[in-house]
Design a protein around this motif. Structure first.
Motif, mmCIF file in Angstrom:
data_model
loop_
_atom_site.group_PDB
_atom_site.id
_atom_site.type_symbol
_atom_site.label_atom_id
_atom_site.label_comp_id
_atom_site.label_asym_id
_atom_site.label_seq_id
_atom_site.Cartn_x
_atom_site.Cartn_y
_atom_site.Cartn_z
ATOM 1 N N TRP A 1 0.922 -1.126 0.048
ATOM 2 C CA TRP A 1 0.163 0.009 -0.075
ATOM 3 C C TRP A 1 0.961 1.266 0.069
ATOM 4 N N VAL A 2 1.908 1.161 0.744
ATOM 5 C CA VAL A 2 2.913 2.358 0.966
ATOM 6 C C VAL A 2 3.377 2.724 -0.429
ATOM 7 N N LYS A 3 3.840 1.427 -1.006
ATOM 8 C CA LYS A 3 4.711 1.455 -2.123
ATOM 9 C C LYS A 3 4.145 2.149 -3.237
ATOM 10 N N THR A 4 2.619 1.760 -3.402
ATOM 11 C CA THR A 4 1.901 2.600 -4.554
ATOM 12 C C THR A 4 1.866 3.898 -4.145
ATOM 13 N N ARG A 5 1.436 4.210 -2.779
ATOM 14 C CA ARG A 5 1.082 5.729 -2.584
ATOM 15 C C ARG A 5 2.587 6.510 -2.902
ATOM 16 N N LEU A 6 3.581 5.926 -2.457
ATOM 17 C CA LEU A 6 4.997 6.868 -2.821
ATOM 18 C C LEU A 6 5.125 6.824 -4.332
ATOM 19 N N LYS A 7 4.654 5.690 -5.035
ATOM 20 C CA LYS A 7 5.009 6.029 -6.595
ATOM 21 C C LYS A 7 4.113 6.978 -7.252
ATOM 22 N N GLU A 8 2.587 7.224 -6.211
ATOM 23 C CA GLU A 8 2.007 8.236 -7.105
ATOM 24 C C GLU A 8 2.467 9.664 -6.571
ATOM 25 N N ARG A 9 2.706 9.819 -5.299
ATOM 26 C CA ARG A 9 3.234 11.057 -4.764
ATOM 27 C C ARG A 9 4.861 11.482 -5.042
ATOM 28 N N GLY A 10 5.352 10.402 -4.748
ATOM 29 C CA GLY A 10 6.952 10.758 -4.760
ATOM 30 C C GLY A 10 7.515 10.501 -3.440
ATOM 31 N N THR A 11 8.808 10.677 -3.115
ATOM 32 C CA THR A 11 9.455 9.985 -1.767
ATOM 33 C C THR A 11 9.996 11.247 -1.176
ATOM 34 N N LYS A 12 10.118 12.547 -1.781
ATOM 35 C CA LYS A 12 10.468 13.655 -1.086
ATOM 36 C C LYS A 12 9.689 13.913 0.142
ATOM 37 N N PRO A 13 10.203 14.150 1.408
ATOM 38 C CA PRO A 13 9.421 14.764 2.419
ATOM 39 C C PRO A 13 8.695 15.925 1.949
ATOM 40 N N PHE A 14 7.456 16.091 2.955
ATOM 41 C CA PHE A 14 6.819 17.511 2.787
ATOM 42 C C PHE A 14 7.818 18.683 3.173
ATOM 43 N N ASP A 15 7.272 19.941 2.465
ATOM 44 C CA ASP A 15 8.180 20.755 2.721
ATOM 45 C C ASP A 15 8.096 21.627 3.872
ATOM 46 N N PHE A 16 9.386 22.180 4.361
ATOM 47 C CA PHE A 16 9.201 22.966 5.740
ATOM 48 C C PHE A 16 8.340 24.095 5.457
ATOM 49 N N VAL A 17 7.608 24.495 6.742
ATOM 50 C CA VAL A 17 6.529 25.276 6.977
ATOM 51 C C VAL A 17 6.781 25.878 8.139
ATOM 52 N N GLN A 18 7.151 27.331 8.197
ATOM 53 C CA GLN A 18 7.522 28.095 9.762
ATOM 54 C C GLN A 18 6.026 28.160 10.470
ATOM 55 N N THR A 19 6.178 27.821 11.598
ATOM 56 C CA THR A 19 4.900 27.845 12.319
ATOM 57 C C THR A 19 4.983 28.709 13.784
ATOM 58 N N VAL A 20 6.080 29.056 13.967
ATOM 59 C CA VAL A 20 6.274 30.061 15.002
ATOM 60 C C VAL A 20 7.372 31.129 14.574
ATOM 61 N N PRO A 21 7.386 32.264 15.093
ATOM 62 C CA PRO A 21 8.112 33.440 14.782
ATOM 63 C C PRO A 21 9.602 33.183 15.150
ATOM 64 N N CYS A 22 10.882 33.601 14.604
ATOM 65 C CA CYS A 22 12.095 33.311 15.060
ATOM 66 C C CYS A 22 12.226 33.991 16.368
ATOM 67 N N TYR A 23 13.129 33.282 17.153
ATOM 68 C CA TYR A 23 13.332 33.868 18.416
ATOM 69 C C TYR A 23 14.034 35.110 18.353
#
Length: 346
Positions: free
Chosen positions: A245-267
């Protein structure tokens, strides 16, 4: 320490509990902590080119090892001292890995690793380690079990603020593991060593690991969410269908991780961190995207399952939750003043 630096540190110490409460659990499954800095998660496996890297985060503590992931933001004085401790559930996930791991990372040293290196030189540098070495209590039992199971060519650790190298032979004529721990990043300390590892030509970038995502998805059905001891004896989960199941899903989407998203302001040291500025404890977008991809629920902020009946199908023991006054400090082991010696390679 300068007055300015001292004041900045005081502000950070004051706000650390609040800040950890806001973001501490949101990388349980790993992801980009910042652009170009990838966190493996509480436990995880990724690929970098054709090199397979696994890791176990946290410190081993026998009092908390068998508990479930019961901590929920905002953390209190007890849970902020337990959430970073290794849990058996995550070790059990790593114990399911069958394909070879090239590099393994852990905060703790594996228990008994000093048997395979120059421990006499180590105790000249860190004399207070000798008693623990003799009692066989220096290091993590969980990490030792993973070392025996996975047998990676390389294992890198931290935690004890000194350089130590060891060479582990897994049985007569068996594979070798080269172990290395490094010191703190300070002047005149051995905190850096360059190691060359053979690999196929790039691209050299991080990708999700198919086997690990399958393990994560399958083990989610027994995710322990309470402060009760979980029992993993005789638990066997069929992986073949999930892997496909995972193999099929990765083939459809690709294997790169989801992109970084900043969620809190820098210190910003000129501004104080208040509860109101971090109110709501938002879920991390990377975690949400990964769980959506794996068709799994978001469990780690479910307040209904932190203290009540078990939040999974794992049988629980009757020992229940327990906390005592022996608080474990949040900071890592402090160096002894005046230490200047540096151990040589094993």
């Amino acid at each position: 320490m300068s007055t300015e630096l001292s004041n900045t540190w005081s502000k950070f110490k004051t706000s650390k509990s609040t800040f950890c409460s806001a973001v501490g659990t949101f990388r349980y499954y790993g992801g980009w902590a910042a652009p170009n800095i990838f966190f493996l998660g509480v436990a995880g496996v990724v690929k970098f080119g054709n090199i397979r890297i696994g890791g176990l985060s946290g410190i081993y503590n026998a009092r908390h090892y068998h508990l479930g992931h019961h901590e929920r933001p905002p953390y209190n004085e007890n849970t902020i001292r337990s959430i970073y401790h290794v849990r058996e559930y995550d070790v059990q996930k790593l114990m399911q890995v069958e394909e070879p791991i090239d590099i393994f990372l852990s905060h703790d040293w594996p228990l008994g690793i000093t048997d395979y290196g120059n421990w006499k030189q180590l105790v000249r540098f860190k004399p207070f380690f000798e008693k623990e070495i003799q009692e066989r209590s220096l290091g993590s039992k969980a990490a030792a079990e993973l070392l025996e199971k996975l047998k990676p060519p390389y294992w890198f650790s931290a935690h004890l603020h000194c350089k130590f190298a060891a060479l582990v032979q897994h049985g007569e004529g068996g594979p070798l593991t080269k172990f290395l721990a490094l010191d703190k990043c300070l002047p005149r300390r051995q905190f850096l060593q360059v190691i060359e590892i053979e690999s196929e030509p790039g691209p050299y970038e991080i990708h999700y690991d198919e086997e690990w995502l399958a393990i994560t998805r399958r083990f989610n059905e027994i995710f322990p969410l309470t402060a009760k001891n979980a029992n993993y004896e005789n638990i066997k989960l069929e992986m073949e269908d999930c892997r496909q199941w995972v193999k099929t899903r990765l083939k459809e989407r690709g294997t790169k991780p989801f992109d970084f998203v900043q969620t809190v302001p820098c210190y910003d040291p000129s501004r104080s961190v208040s509860n109101s500025s971090l109110a709501g404890y938002p879920r991390n977008p990377q975690t949400e995207s990964l769980l959506k991809f794996l068709e799994l629920p978001y469990l780690l902020d479910d307040m209904t399952k932190s203290d009540g009946p078990s939040g999974s199908s794992i049988p629980s023991s009757d020992s229940g939750s327990f906390f005592d006054s022996e608080d474990i400090p949040i900071d890592d082991i402090d160096d002894v003043e005046g230490e200047t010696a540096e151990p040589e390679d094993a």
